[in-house]
Design an enzyme around this catalytic site. Structure first.
Site, mmCIF file in Angstrom:
data_model
loop_
_atom_site.group_PDB
_atom_site.id
_atom_site.type_symbol
_atom_site.label_atom_id
_atom_site.label_comp_id
_atom_site.label_asym_id
_atom_site.label_seq_id
_atom_site.Cartn_x
_atom_site.Cartn_y
_atom_site.Cartn_z
ATOM 1 N N CYS A 1 0.863 -1.159 0.000
ATOM 2 C CA CYS A 1 0.000 0.000 0.000
ATOM 3 C C CYS A 1 0.903 1.213 0.000
ATOM 4 O O CYS A 1 1.915 1.209 0.657
ATOM 5 C CB CYS A 1 -0.776 0.038 1.302
ATOM 6 S SG CYS A 1 0.349 0.011 2.680
ATOM 7 N N GLU B 1 1.734 -2.005 -6.439
ATOM 8 C CA GLU B 1 0.714 -2.220 -5.416
ATOM 9 C C GLU B 1 -0.709 -2.136 -5.939
ATOM 10 O O GLU B 1 -1.655 -2.436 -5.203
ATOM 11 C CB GLU B 1 0.897 -1.167 -4.305
ATOM 12 C CG GLU B 1 2.184 -1.357 -3.541
ATOM 13 C CD GLU B 1 2.675 -0.075 -2.910
ATOM 14 O OE1 GLU B 1 2.773 0.934 -3.637
ATOM 15 O OE2 GLU B 1 2.941 -0.078 -1.710
HETATM 16 N N1 MCN Z 1 7.407 -1.893 -13.984
HETATM 17 C C1 MCN Z 1 7.344 -1.856 -15.376
HETATM 18 N N2 MCN Z 1 6.609 -0.868 -15.979
HETATM 19 C C2 MCN Z 1 5.926 0.050 -15.256
HETATM 20 C C3 MCN Z 1 5.961 0.001 -13.844
HETATM 21 C C4 MCN Z 1 6.734 -0.983 -13.234
HETATM 22 O O1 MCN Z 1 7.925 -2.710 -16.036
HETATM 23 N N3 MCN Z 1 5.222 1.011 -15.848
HETATM 24 C C5 MCN Z 1 8.228 -2.905 -13.293
HETATM 25 C C6 MCN Z 1 9.353 -2.246 -12.524
HETATM 26 O O2 MCN Z 1 10.454 -1.969 -13.284
HETATM 27 C C7 MCN Z 1 9.612 -3.237 -11.408
HETATM 28 C C8 MCN Z 1 8.202 -3.747 -11.110
HETATM 29 O O3 MCN Z 1 7.445 -3.540 -12.310
HETATM 30 O O4 MCN Z 1 10.457 -4.256 -11.850
HETATM 31 C C9 MCN Z 1 7.526 -2.992 -9.937
HETATM 32 O O5 MCN Z 1 7.749 -1.624 -10.111
HETATM 33 P P1 MCN Z 1 7.148 -0.436 -9.221
HETATM 34 O O6 MCN Z 1 5.723 -0.297 -9.498
HETATM 35 O O7 MCN Z 1 8.043 0.718 -9.449
HETATM 36 O O8 MCN Z 1 7.276 -0.921 -7.710
HETATM 37 P P2 MCN Z 1 8.619 -1.074 -6.833
HETATM 38 O O9 MCN Z 1 9.672 -1.677 -7.646
HETATM 39 O O10 MCN Z 1 8.895 0.172 -6.106
HETATM 40 O O11 MCN Z 1 8.171 -2.201 -5.833
HETATM 41 C C10 MCN Z 1 7.504 -1.905 -4.625
HETATM 42 C C11 MCN Z 1 6.123 -2.521 -4.580
HETATM 43 C C12 MCN Z 1 5.672 -2.532 -3.165
HETATM 44 S S1 MCN Z 1 5.668 -1.062 -2.322
HETATM 45 C C13 MCN Z 1 5.330 -3.706 -2.541
HETATM 46 S S2 MCN Z 1 4.753 -3.599 -0.954
HETATM 47 C C14 MCN Z 1 5.467 -4.975 -3.225
HETATM 48 C C15 MCN Z 1 5.422 -4.848 -4.699
HETATM 49 O O12 MCN Z 1 6.171 -3.836 -5.148
HETATM 50 N N4 MCN Z 1 6.279 -5.925 -2.700
HETATM 51 C C16 MCN Z 1 6.645 -6.991 -3.492
HETATM 52 N N5 MCN Z 1 5.516 -6.010 -5.392
HETATM 53 C C17 MCN Z 1 6.232 -7.058 -4.874
HETATM 54 N N6 MCN Z 1 6.557 -8.118 -5.637
HETATM 55 C C18 MCN Z 1 7.332 -9.094 -5.104
HETATM 56 N N7 MCN Z 1 7.642 -10.158 -5.890
HETATM 57 N N8 MCN Z 1 7.806 -9.044 -3.836
HETATM 58 C C19 MCN Z 1 7.484 -8.016 -3.008
HETATM 59 O O13 MCN Z 1 7.975 -7.967 -1.779
HETATM 60 CU CU1 CUM Z 2 2.979 -0.267 2.060
HETATM 61 S S1 CUM Z 2 3.974 -1.929 1.530
HETATM 62 MO MO1 CUM Z 2 5.193 -1.408 0.034
HETATM 63 O O1 CUM Z 2 4.966 0.251 0.195
HETATM 64 O O2 CUM Z 2 6.672 -1.662 0.664
#
Ligand code: MCN
Ligand code: CUM
Length: 795
Positions: free
Chosen positions: A371, A741
C-alpha cells in the site's frame, strides 16, 4: 536507412524479458541474510511477552547466564543504561526496543540471548524469569477511547489518554453546505481488518562490528538500506561513514521490511559489546506476531448525492488502530498516510476527512502490506461507498461510476483533498473491463439465476493511487526529502553497471533497470548488470516501498543514461571528426546528419572514453543522477469480479475476474503482469481468508499459518489481464507510472462488492473482510450486517 538496433531484440522498453534474477533463485543460489555465515558468528534469539499488557515487576536472567554457550543476555535495563531502551519511530513516536516498565502487546521483545547457536539461545530465553503484573488489555479503538480506559502509553509525558492524533483535511464548511443540498445521503460503516504482509523470508540481521577498524557492517532484510544507515548513525550515535548496511537478496518484503525492528538494534549492540558477528533470524510466529502489520482502520463514510447520480460531497471519518507504538512510515505531514487520496478518480467538488489514531495493546506497524501509505484502505473505503451509493440511488454500478469519473481532458486534476493527479482514461478502462466480463449479459444471467434461488454477484472496483513519493517539496520522512538516484558506469567494452538507491525484493529491478539503459543507450540489456542494496556502493536513495522505484529510481536511471549519452555524443563527434551539432542519434548509434552511413556505435564511444578522448575531456564514461519527481504518478485500474454464493453454506466462488491496468508505459510487460497477478492474489486473500485478529484477552489469533491463511495456487482464481489502455505519465522521463501495489490496493473491494451484490435484496449493506463462509451465511440468514471488529466473538 536506419541502422538503429532493434529495441525489443536488445531487451529495451516493452520487451518481456525473462527475469535475470530468477536464474539464481530457481537454482537455490540466492544469497539471503540467513545464508550468510561469518567467522566467529554468534546467534541471537528474542524472548517475547506472552501477555498483551502487563507491568514488569522484575526480570531474573541469572539462570540464562549459567547455560554453557551463552555469551550475553540483554534486557531493557541494560539497553536503558546505553540510552537504547527506546528508539524513535518514523512517525515521531517512540518504540520500546526491549521492555523496561511494561509490555504493551503480546509478542513484544523483552530480552535477548546471544549464544553459540540458536538452540542454546532459545533454551536460555526460556530460562529467563519475568514477573508480570497483568493489566487489562485493549484490542480495538473503541475500548481505547472509552471513559476510564487503561492508559497504554504511561511512559510518555503529555499523554493523558490513548489518542495519538486527531487530524483533518478538506473543507468542513463547504462539505456541510453540500450535504445540506443533497437529495440523498448514503452512509456506510466498515472495518478494514488487520493483516500482515507475511513474506516467506522473515526479518533478520547480522551485525559485524570490527573494533580495529571501527566499522560496523550490518547485513539485514531491509527495503531501505540508506534510511537504516541514517537511523543507526543517529540512534546509536555512530559515524555514518563507518556504517555499512547491506541488504542481500530479499525473500519478499511487501512492506514488512520497511520499519526498524528491535531485533536489528539488539544484534547491533550485541556485536559492539561482544566484538563478534551476531546473527538474528526471526521465526515465523515472531514475524507474524510482532512485525509491521497492516490496516486495522474503521470507517464512517457519508456521500451527498443528487438524484440524477452526481456526487456532491464526501465525508469520511476514520479511526485507526495503530497498536502500542505509532510507527507508520509516512511522508510526515499526513497523520493517516495518504488516506486522503480517496476519491481522486472521481470529480467531487468538496470533501472532508477526519482521522483519529489510537493506541491499543497490539503490535505496531502501519505502512506495511502493499500500500502506498494507507492508500489500500482509502481505495477500499471509496469503492465500497461508491457501490453503496449507487444501490441507494437505484442506479447501475457502472453508469454511476462513469458519470462521476474525472474526464480525460480534465488533467491535471485537483482532487477534493488537494492532490494533483496527472493523467488517465478512466471511462475507457471501465468500458474495456465491462466488455471483457460481459456485463450486460451477466446482469441478465444474474436475474435468471436468482429466480431459481442461485445467488450470483458482480463487483466493480476502480482505483487511482499516488505512487512514487516525493516530490521533495511535499514529501519527506523524518525530514529527509524524498527523491532518488542512479549511478551508471559504462566500461570500455561497452558493458555497464547501474546502481540505484532502491532495493528490489522480488519486483525484478535487476531486469527492468537494464531495460531502461537499453532504451536510452542501445546497450543490450544483457550487457548491463544492476546492483542495489549496499550503502557503500549504491548512491543514496530512500528505498523501495510505495511503488516508488519506477517513478523515482527508474526515472533516475533514464536521466543518468541521458547524461552518459550527452558525453558519448561529444566522443562521437570527435571520432567522426565533425562538430557535435552535426551528429544525430538513433538507438545505439551516433551518425553524421549529412552522411548517415558514417556513424559510431555507443560501444565505440565507450572505448574512446578510455582510449581516444578529445583533448581536455575528462576520461571515463560514468555518472550519477539524482531525481526529484515533479509529482506522484497516478496509475488507474478497473477490477471486475463475478461470484456465486452458496446460500446453504455462505461459501463463495469466483466465476471470473478481469483486470484493466493502466500504468503508463510498461518497461517489461511480463513483469507488470506478474505484479498484477501477485497483487490480485493478495487482494483475494484479504477478501477471503487472511486476517489477524485478537480475542478479548488480547491474544493474537493469526500468528501461525494454521490461523493465518495464505491462498495457494489451488484456491486462487484465474485472472484475465488487459493492457490495452496506456496513458503515458506526462512528467516521467519514459512515461511510466508505478504498478507494484495497484492490484492489492484496488482488488479487495471488487471481491467484497461482488459478494454484497449477490446478497442484494436482503438489505445487507456490509460484511467486513475477510468474507468467511460463516459471516456470509450469517448475513444472509439473519439479514444483517456483520462487523469484524475484534474481539470477533467471545471464545
Ligand atoms: N514496472 C514496469 N513498468 C511500469 C511500472 C513498473 O515494467 N510502468 C516494473 C518495474 O520496473 C519493477 C516492477 O514492475 O520491476 C515494480 O515496479 P514499481 O511499481 O516501481 O514498484 P517497486 O519496484 O517500487 O516495488 C515496490 C512494490 C511494493 S511497495 C510492494 S509492498 C510490493 C510490490 O512492489 N512488494 C513486493 N511487489 C512485490 N513483488 C514481489 N515479488 N515481492 C514483493 O515484496
Ligand atoms: Cu505499504 S507496503 Mo510497500 O509500500 O513496501
Amino acid at each position: 536507412m536506419s541502422q538503429a538496433v532493434d529495441e525489443i531484440k536488445i531487451g529495451g522498453l516493452g520487451a518481456s524479458r525473462k527475469r535475470v534474477e530468477d536464474d539464481r533463485f530457481i537454482r537455490g543460489k540466492g544469497n539471503y541474510t540467513d545464508d550468510i555465515v561469518l567467522p566467529g558468528m554468534l546467534h541471537m534469539e528474542i524472548l517475547r511477552s506472552p501477555l498483551p499488557h502487563a507491568r514488569i515487576r522484575s526480570i531474573d536472567t541469572s539462570r540464562a547466564w549459567q547455560i554453557p554457550g551463552v555469551h550475553l543476555v540483554l534486557t531493557g535495563e541494560m539497553m536503558a543504561s546505553r540510552n537504547l531502551a527506546w528508539m524513535p519511530t518514523l512517525s515521531y513516536d517512540t518504540q520500546a526496543v526491549l521492555a523496561t516498565d511494561k509490555v504493551r502487546f503480546q509478542g513484544q521483545e523483552v530480552a535477548c540471548v546471544i549464544a553459540d547457536d540458536p538452540y542454546i539461545a532459545k533454551d536460555a530465553c526460556e530460562a529467563i524469569e519475568v514477573d508480570y503484573e497483568p493489566l487489562p488489555p485493549i484490542v480495538n479503538p473503541y475500548q481505547a477511547l472509552a471513559e476510564g480506559a487503561p492508559l497504554i502509553r504511561d511512559d510518555k509525558e503529555n499523554q493523558p489518554d490513548n489518542v495519538i492524533y486527531d487530524w483533518e483535511v478538506g473543507d468542513a464548511a463547504g462539505t456541510d453546505r453540500a450535504f445540506a443540498q443533497a437529495d440523498l445521503v448514503s452512509k456506510l460503516e466498515l472495518h478494514y481488518p488487520r493483516s500482515h504482509p507475511s513474506p516467506i523470508e522473515c526479518c533478520g540481521s547480522i551485525a559485524d562490528f570490527n573494533r580495529a577498524t571501527s566499522k560496523l557492517t550490518v547485513y539485514m532484510t531491509t527495503q531501505a538500506p540508506h534510511i537504516i544507515r541514517a537511523a543507526v548513525a543517529m540512534v546509536a550515535e555512530l559515524p555514518e561513514h563507518m556504517i555499512r548496511i547491506i541488504s542481500p537478496d530479499i525473500g519478499g518484503g511487501f512492506g514488512n521490511k520497511v520499519p526498524v525492528y528491535p531485533g536489528y538494534v539488539c544484534s547491533i549492540l550485541a556485536s559492539i559489546l561482544l566484538e563478534r558477528p551476531v546473527k538474528w533470524i526471526e521465526d515465523k510466529s515472531g514475524n507474524l506476531i510482532s512485525t509491521g502489520f497492516a490496516r486495522d482502520v474503521y470507517l464512517k463514510g457519508e456521500m451527498a448525492l443528487r438524484k440524477d447520480g452526481k456526487i456532491l460531497a464526501v465525508r469520511m471519518h476514520t479511526d485507526a488502530d495503530h497498536g502500542a507504538f505509532f510507527s507508520d512510515a509516512q511522508p510526515s505531514k499526513f497523520k493517516i498516510g495518504l488516506m486522503h487520496s480517496a476519491f481522486a478518480a472521481y470529480d467531487i467538488p468538496v470533501a472532508h476527512l477526519t482521522a483519529r489514531g489510537v493506541y491499543t495493546n497490539k503490535a505496531p506497524g502501519g505502512v506495511a502490506y502493499r500500500c502506498s501509505f494507507r492508500v489500500t484502505e482509502a481505495m477500499f473505503f471509496q469503492e465500497r461507498m461508491v457501490q453503496a451509493a449507487a444501490s441507494d440511488l437505484g442506479m447501475d454500478q457502472a453508469a454511476f461510476r462513469r458519470m462521476n469519473f474525472v474526464r480525460d481532458d480534465d488533467f491535471p486534476h485537483r482532487t477534493p483533498f488537494g492532490f494533483l493527479t496527472d493523467s488517465g482514461q478512466y471511462a475507457k478502462c471501465l468500458d474495456v473491463g465491462l466488455r471483457a466480463i460481459g456485463y450486460d449479459d451477466f446482469r441478465k444471467r444474474q436475474e435468471e439465476a436468482r429466480s431459481r434461488g442461485r445467488l450470483l454477484g458482480l463487483g466493480i472496483s476502480t482505483m487511482t493511487e499516488p505512487l512514487g513519493a516525493g516530490n521533495s517539496r511535499e514529501y519527506d520522512i523524518l525530514g529527509i526529502k524524498m527523491f532518488d538516484s542512479a549511478e551508471l558506469k559504462v566500461h570500455m567494452t561497452g558493458k555497464a553497471i547501474v546502481r540505484t538507491g532502491a532495493r528490489t525484493q522480488g519486483q525484478g529491478h535487476e531486469t527492468t533497470w537494464a531495460q531502461i539503459v537499453a532504451h536510452e543507450l542501445g546497450i543490450p540489456a544483457e550487457d548491463v548488470v544492476v546492483e542495489e542494496g549496499d550503502t557503500d556502493t549504491a548512491p543514496f536513495g530512500m528505498g523501495t516501498y510505495a511503488s516508488r522505484s519506477t517513478p523515482v529510481a527508474g526515472a533516475a536511471v533514464a536521466m543518468v543514461a541521458r547524461k552518459i549519452r550527452a558525453k558519448a555524443r561529444k566522443l562521437a563527434a570527435h571520432l567522426l571528426e565533425v562538430s557535435e551539432e552535426d551528429v544525430d542519434w538513433e538507438l545505439g548509434r551516433f551518425y553524421v546528419r549529412s552522411a548517415p552511413d558514417r556513424g559510431v556505435t555507443i560501444q565505440e564511444c565507450a572505448m574512446a572514453a578510455y582510449s581516444n578522448m578529445p583533448d581536455g575531456m575528462e576520461p571515463g564514461l560514468e555518472n550519477t543522477a539524482y531525481y526529484d519527481p515533479p509529482n506522484l504518478t497516478w496509475p488507474f485500474a478497473v477490477y471486475i469480479v463475478t461470484v456465486e454464493v452458496d446460500p446453504q453454506t455462505g461459501v463463495w466462488d469466483v466465476l471470473n475476474m478481469v483486470a484493466v491496468d493502466d500504468c503508463g508505459v510498461r518497461i517489461n510487460p511480463m513483469i507488470v503482469e506478474g505484479q498484477i497477478m501477485g497483487g490480485l492474489t493478495e487482494a483475494y486473500a484479504m477478501a477471503n481468508m487472511q486476517f489477524i485478529t485478537f480475542d478479548a484477552d488480547g491474544n493474537c489469533v493469526g500468528s501461525n499459518y494454521m490461523d493465518y491463511l495464505l491462498p495457494s495456487a489451488w484456491e486462487t482464481p484465474g485472472f484475465e489481464l488487459h493492457s490495452e489502455v496506456v496513458t503515458p505519465c506526462p512528467h516521467h522521463p519514459i512515461g511510466a507510472k508505478g504498478i507494484g501495489e495497484c492490484a492489492a490496493v484496488g482488488g479487495p473491494a471488487a471481491f467484497v462488492n461482488a459478494v454484497i451484490d449477490a446478497l442484494s435484496g436482503t438489505g445487507v449493506r456490509n460484511v467486513d473482510m475477510p468474507l468467511l463462509p460463516d459471516r456470509v451465511w450469517e448475513a444472509l440468514t439473519y439479514r444483517r450486517d456483520i462487523s469484524g471488529a475484534p474481539p470477533v466473538r467471545a471464545d
